[in-house]
Each structure stands twice: as structure tokens, then as C-alpha cells.
Design a protein around this motif. Structure first.
Motif, PDB file in Angstrom:
ATOM      1  N   ILE A 189       1.467   4.872   8.004  1.00  0.00           N
ATOM      2  CA  ILE A 189       0.159   5.465   8.281  1.00  0.00           C
ATOM      3  C   ILE A 189      -0.964   4.442   8.314  1.00  0.00           C
ATOM      4  O   ILE A 189      -2.098   4.762   8.648  1.00  0.00           O
ATOM      5  CB  ILE A 189      -0.194   6.542   7.232  1.00  0.00           C
ATOM      6  CG1 ILE A 189      -0.347   5.915   5.840  1.00  0.00           C
ATOM      7  CG2 ILE A 189       0.857   7.641   7.223  1.00  0.00           C
ATOM      8  CD1 ILE A 189      -0.710   6.923   4.760  1.00  0.00           C
ATOM      9  N   GLY A 190      -0.655   3.174   7.940  1.00  0.00           N
ATOM     10  CA  GLY A 190      -1.679   2.149   7.824  1.00  0.00           C
ATOM     11  C   GLY A 190      -2.150   1.576   9.153  1.00  0.00           C
ATOM     12  O   GLY A 190      -1.685   1.986  10.228  1.00  0.00           O
TER      13      GLY A 190
ATOM     14  N   GLN B  48      -1.811   4.157  12.322  1.00  0.00           N
ATOM     15  CA  GLN B  48      -3.275   4.174  12.155  1.00  0.00           C
ATOM     16  C   GLN B  48      -3.806   5.596  11.914  1.00  0.00           C
ATOM     17  O   GLN B  48      -4.766   6.034  12.525  1.00  0.00           O
ATOM     18  CB  GLN B  48      -3.960   3.564  13.384  1.00  0.00           C
ATOM     19  CG  GLN B  48      -3.553   2.125  13.655  1.00  0.00           C
ATOM     20  CD  GLN B  48      -4.230   1.524  14.866  1.00  0.00           C
ATOM     21  OE1 GLN B  48      -5.048   2.159  15.535  1.00  0.00           O
ATOM     22  NE2 GLN B  48      -3.919   0.277  15.178  1.00  0.00           N
ATOM     23  N   LEU B  49      -3.167   6.298  10.987  1.00  0.00           N
ATOM     24  CA  LEU B  49      -3.564   7.672  10.687  1.00  0.00           C
ATOM     25  C   LEU B  49      -4.664   7.745   9.630  1.00  0.00           C
ATOM     26  O   LEU B  49      -5.265   8.804   9.442  1.00  0.00           O
ATOM     27  CB  LEU B  49      -2.339   8.464  10.192  1.00  0.00           C
ATOM     28  CG  LEU B  49      -1.172   8.585  11.184  1.00  0.00           C
ATOM     29  CD1 LEU B  49      -0.030   9.366  10.555  1.00  0.00           C
ATOM     30  CD2 LEU B  49      -1.636   9.262  12.469  1.00  0.00           C
ATOM     31  N   ILE B  50      -4.910   6.635   8.930  1.00  0.00           N
ATOM     32  CA  ILE B  50      -5.929   6.605   7.881  1.00  0.00           C
ATOM     33  C   ILE B  50      -7.198   5.979   8.435  1.00  0.00           C
ATOM     34  O   ILE B  50      -7.177   4.851   8.946  1.00  0.00           O
ATOM     35  CB  ILE B  50      -5.446   5.814   6.656  1.00  0.00           C
ATOM     36  CG1 ILE B  50      -4.217   6.474   6.048  1.00  0.00           C
ATOM     37  CG2 ILE B  50      -6.555   5.699   5.618  1.00  0.00           C
ATOM     38  CD1 ILE B  50      -4.465   7.853   5.495  1.00  0.00           C
ATOM     39  N   GLY B  51      -8.305   6.704   8.311  1.00  0.00           N
ATOM     40  CA  GLY B  51      -9.559   6.215   8.866  1.00  0.00           C
ATOM     41  C   GLY B  51     -10.300   5.275   7.938  1.00  0.00           C
ATOM     42  O   GLY B  51     -10.824   4.254   8.360  1.00  0.00           O
ATOM     43  N   ASP B  52     -10.356   5.603   6.647  1.00  0.00           N
ATOM     44  CA  ASP B  52     -11.127   4.808   5.679  1.00  0.00           C
ATOM     45  C   ASP B  52     -10.171   4.233   4.635  1.00  0.00           C
ATOM     46  O   ASP B  52     -10.012   4.779   3.544  1.00  0.00           O
ATOM     47  CB  ASP B  52     -12.191   5.679   5.019  1.00  0.00           C
ATOM     48  CG  ASP B  52     -13.218   4.851   4.240  1.00  0.00           C
ATOM     49  OD1 ASP B  52     -12.979   3.643   4.066  1.00  0.00           O
ATOM     50  OD2 ASP B  52     -14.233   5.418   3.826  1.00  0.00           O
ATOM     51  N   VAL B  53      -9.512   3.122   4.984  1.00  0.00           N
ATOM     52  CA  VAL B  53      -8.536   2.504   4.085  1.00  0.00           C
ATOM     53  C   VAL B  53      -9.197   2.009   2.798  1.00  0.00           C
ATOM     54  O   VAL B  53      -8.654   2.151   1.705  1.00  0.00           O
ATOM     55  CB  VAL B  53      -7.819   1.342   4.799  1.00  0.00           C
ATOM     56  CG1 VAL B  53      -6.868   0.631   3.840  1.00  0.00           C
ATOM     57  CG2 VAL B  53      -7.072   1.845   6.015  1.00  0.00           C
ATOM     58  N   GLU B  54     -10.409   1.471   2.920  1.00  0.00           N
ATOM     59  CA  GLU B  54     -11.097   0.902   1.761  1.00  0.00           C
ATOM     60  C   GLU B  54     -11.387   1.956   0.698  1.00  0.00           C
ATOM     61  O   GLU B  54     -11.235   1.709  -0.500  1.00  0.00           O
ATOM     62  CB  GLU B  54     -12.403   0.245   2.208  1.00  0.00           C
ATOM     63  CG  GLU B  54     -13.120  -0.497   1.088  1.00  0.00           C
ATOM     64  CD  GLU B  54     -14.365  -1.222   1.565  1.00  0.00           C
ATOM     65  OE1 GLU B  54     -15.112  -1.729   0.717  1.00  0.00           O
ATOM     66  OE2 GLU B  54     -14.586  -1.273   2.797  1.00  0.00           O
TER      67      GLU B  54
END
Length: 288
Positions: free
Chosen positions: A40-41, A46-52
Motif C-alpha cells: 500500500i506504500g 500508493q493507496l496511502i495518501g498521508d504516510v507521514e
């Protein structure tokens, strides 16, 4: 906030079936979380918008893990394990660092870079090792205690190393403040340990006695989380590791009669948030 909730929902939806599959085929759940993070990273689907934002939340899991480890070790137990912590731990860190430094020297690395690389290789992930030992019911075995002693020493030595690295950068830039920086850091460490000891001795036991007398599970759990996260925030404000504060807070509370209730209350939060931590580690892995 809405995006964070959506990201967490995606994270859980992907992690659940993967970990269920790994459980059935008897593989460590850590590997399942890492695989979910890769998928998902930013280097995967790229399924996660706000990794931070997810990373900041996952850090709480590591803080609670070190808090629970601290609960397992009173000061008396730490003294009884001094051979594993300060003996075996010193041998492992020094030997590994020297071997890696020698390889770096042959490869032509400059001294400061070589110190940083050697220090990084000498340390391990406490979160991964402890979780694996716990899942295999080996945390209290002879080799489990030895591994735990080494990990505790690594967590302790990581603090001066985290201070040493920026100090090396200053010395490389021509600012000869390495000795002064390390001296200040040492004084900060002593101050933090003394303050935490005094708080644990004179404030925590009466505080938990009052909270327990209220007979409110919600209030008790809230107090535990406040102590753990407050200690972590205190050491961070002092320029030290957050995990050091959590570990020291756990050690202080291990001396009280509420130790087992605290551990049972904090465990669900720790396991879930620690899973998020491993997923965020997976997000940093690029298979290219």
C-alpha cells in the motif's frame, strides 16, 4: 483528519487478510505487516495518501512497547541482569561496530561517515525482536533473556549515538564542539534519570493509589497512557530519545503493586499501534 481515517481503514483492510493468511501458514505476523506496507506504500499501489501522519501515529506503538518492557524490569532485576545488559551487550555492540568500521576503512570511507555506518550496523530493531520472541513464547527463556539484555543495552547506547551523529556533523563543518556537546548530553541524561526516579518514588505510587481507589477502568487506562506518553514527551524535550522516557516510566511503575494491571490495560494499544509501525516500515521498502 478525514484522510488519516481513510488511510487507516485502507491499512487495516489490507493488513487483516494478509496476517490471517500468515497466521494459518505459521509465519511471523511481522512479515505480514511489512508485506502490507510494501503493497500500500508509495513504492507499491500508493493507496496511502498521508504516510507521514501514519508514521507519527505508529511511533506511539514503539513508545508503548518500550514502556511495557520497562514494566518487566525493576531496578533490582536490571542489576541482576547486568551481565547480559552491560557485559554481553557491550561485547555485541563493540565487536560489531569495530568489524564494520574496519570494512569501511578498507573501503576508503572517511572517519565520521565510518563511525555513523558502524554505529548503525551495531544496533538492532527492539520492536521486531521483542515481538518475535513474545510470539514464540521465548521472551523468558535463557536465550530470550540474553537477547533482551543486549537489546536494552542497544537502546541505552543509542542515546549517546543519536547525540554523537549531529556533533560529528558540527566537527566536520569546522565547529570543534564535539566534547562540549557530549558533555551536555551526559548531564541531560543524568538529570532525566534522577527526575524520573524521584517522580516514580514520590508521585506515581500515590497517584495510582488514588486512581485505583476510584474504581474506574477508563480513568486507570487514561492515567497509564498519560504517564507513558508524558515521559516520552519529557525526554524528547530534553533532546533525548522518546523511548528512553517510556522505558524509564515503565521501570518506575514496575516497583508498584499495579504493574500487572497496567500491563494488561496497555497491551491492546501496544499491539495495534506496533502493527502500524511495522506497516510504515514496509512502506519505506522499494522492491526496484
Amino acid at each position: 483528519m478525514i484522510h488519516l481515517i481513510e488511510d487507516l481503514a485502507v491499512l487495516l483492510l489490507v493488513s487483516l487478510p494478509i496476517n490471517l493468511l500468515f497466521h494459518k501458514i505459521k509465519l511471523p505476523s511481522v512479515m505480514g505487516y511489512l508485506l502490507a506496507g510494501v503493497l500500500i506504500g508509495p513504492y507499491g499501489l500508493q493507496l496511502i495518501g498521508d504516510v507521514e501522519a501514519v508514521e507519527h501515529l505508529a511511533e506511539i506503538g514503539v513508545i508503548l512497547l518500550l514502556f511495557v518492557i520497562g514494566l518487566e524490569f525493576s531496578l533490582a532485576q536490571m542489576i541482576s541482569m547486568r551481565r547480559q545488559v552491560f557485559g554481553l551487550g557491550t561485547v555485541q555492540v563493540v565487536t560489531t561496530a569495530l568489524l564494520v568500521y574496519f570494512v569501511g576503512y578498507l573501503a576508503g570511507l572517511d572517519t565520521n561517515t565510518n563511525i555513523v555506518v558502524a554505529s548503525a550496523f551495531a544496533l538492532s530493531s527492539t520492536a521486531i525482536v521483542i515481538k518475535q520472541l513474545t510470539e514464540q513464547s521465548e521472551i523468558h527463556s535463557r536465550h530470550g533473556r540474553s537477547a533482551l539484555g543486549v537489546l536494552i543495552f542497544q537502546d541505552i547506547i543509542a542515546i549517546p549515538l543519536l547525540i554523537l551523529i549531529p556533533a560529528l556533523a558540527l566537527s566536520s563543518a569546522g565547529d570543534n564542539t564535539l566534547g562540549a556537546t557530549l558533555g551536555v548530553a551526559f548531564l541531560k541524561g543524568v538529570f532525566v534519570v534522577v527526575v524520573m526516579h524521584l517522580i516514580g518514588k514520590y508521585l506515581l505510587r500515590p497517584l495510582f493509589h488514588e486512581v485505583a481507589s476510584a474504581k474506574s477502568q477508563e480513568l486507570f487506562t487514561l492515567t497509564v497512557l498519560t504517564v507513558a506518553l508524558g515521559a516520552a514527551a519529557f525526554t524528547e524535550q530534553m533532546g533525548l530519545s522518546m523511548t528512553l522516557g517510556a522505558f524509564l516510566a515503565g521501570m518506575m511503575l514496575s516497583e508498584t503493586e499495579y504493574r500487572h494491571q497496567i500491563e494488561s490495560d496497555i497491551r491492546p494499544f501496544q499491539d495495534i499501534l506496533l502493527g502500524l509501525f511495522f506497516v510504515t516500515v514496509g512502506m519505506l521498502i522499494s522492491l526496484e
